[in-house]
Write an enzyme that holds these catalytic residues in place. Sequence first.
Site, PDB file in Angstrom:
ATOM      1  N   HIS A 177     -30.448  14.203  21.870  1.00  0.00           N
ATOM      2  CA  HIS A 177     -31.546  14.519  20.960  1.00  0.00           C
ATOM      3  C   HIS A 177     -31.052  15.330  19.765  1.00  0.00           C
ATOM      4  CE1 HIS A 177     -34.886  12.878  23.133  1.00  0.00           C
ATOM      5  NE2 HIS A 177     -34.638  13.582  24.238  1.00  0.00           N
ATOM      6  N   CYS A 233     -31.572  11.746  16.572  1.00  0.00           N
ATOM      7  CA  CYS A 233     -32.569  11.822  15.508  1.00  0.00           C
ATOM      8  C   CYS A 233     -32.139  12.856  14.464  1.00  0.00           C
ATOM      9  CB  CYS A 233     -33.924  12.222  16.081  1.00  0.00           C
ATOM     10  SG  CYS A 233     -34.634  11.023  17.235  1.00  0.00           S
TER      11      CYS A 233
END
Length: 362
Positions: A177, A233
């Site tokens: 992430h 991301c």
Amino acid sequence: MLMNTSVTCKHCKLNLSATQHAQTICCHGCGRIITVCKYQETWNQGKYVSDTKFYKDSLRQRFLENDCQGSSWSTSTVKYVQSETISSWEAPRGKRALLCGVVYSKQKFRLKGTFNDVNNMRHLLVEHFKFPSSSIHILTEGGTYFHPTKRNIQAGLKWLVKDCKAGDSLVFYFSGHGLRQPDFDNDELDGFDETICPLDFKTAGVILDNEINDTIVRPLKPGVRLHAIVDSCHSGTILDLSYIYSLKDKKWMNNYPPSNVYKGTSGGQAICFSACEDDQLAEDTSAFSGKQMSGAMTYTFIKAILENPDITYEGIMISMHTAIRQARATGCLLKRLFRRKILQEPLLSASENFDINSTINL
């Protein structure tokens, strides 16, 4: 004295090493859980097991046919105590790589493809770019690997550039992430710092792009080249490099910090492939393989190189963009992204502009 026993994975035929009382181990070749024997006692004097033999079939066939399926291990699958520390890792000359894959086990935001991503990237480095297996270190959950905690990733990054000298080729890979937060140093054009999320980021915090730049970009000496491949991301400028390549305009664009603080190297070169632009989300999906979960960027990056071993930097970017756009057009990727009309667009950045038509060589 604790004796080791040899175990062969029945799926990929990889020879593995386990202690005589180990109940299960995680296969480093295909990610499956292998039963060793009935559990008798806790393994409390373990040794770090480095794989010495890799899956013999060609990487191209293995990856494109998707023989490797997702693993189902957990952090409690194998009981062990690591007998070495990251600070004791040798820093070999030549090729060196740090691969981080964060699953975030037992969390609502758990990722299913990161273990596969790390596995496939390791095979690409060893079999295609001829990295010695001993020069690659992996941080991931399960097996005998060090977990990708904030402290371990920070230590691993320092190891990656430790005593680097001219001629060294370094690789940093991260699958996990990523977040962004307000920039208080006035060194971001968009006003946000990009971050990667370690396994324990909820308690230990994230790792900012500023720290990554200070740790693995600034120390690069003349003749040293670093390639970073970051599948998360908001990863567009995760290394805070000074130049971004625009596929649309076919030219390098300046990414100098407004504060004019120096973000360059000590004479070396840093190149970064990012999964998406700073304001975009990256995809963890089975859309490309049909069954194996993987980061969209990682899968398309490896596939581009396997299909064309002499591919250029621009060729890789075009190939990744095309594959992801086609997946979007057919509705294969997660719809939650496209309801927001957000398209994942991989980004290439560098510490200095270079010939985009040169062949990639890690």
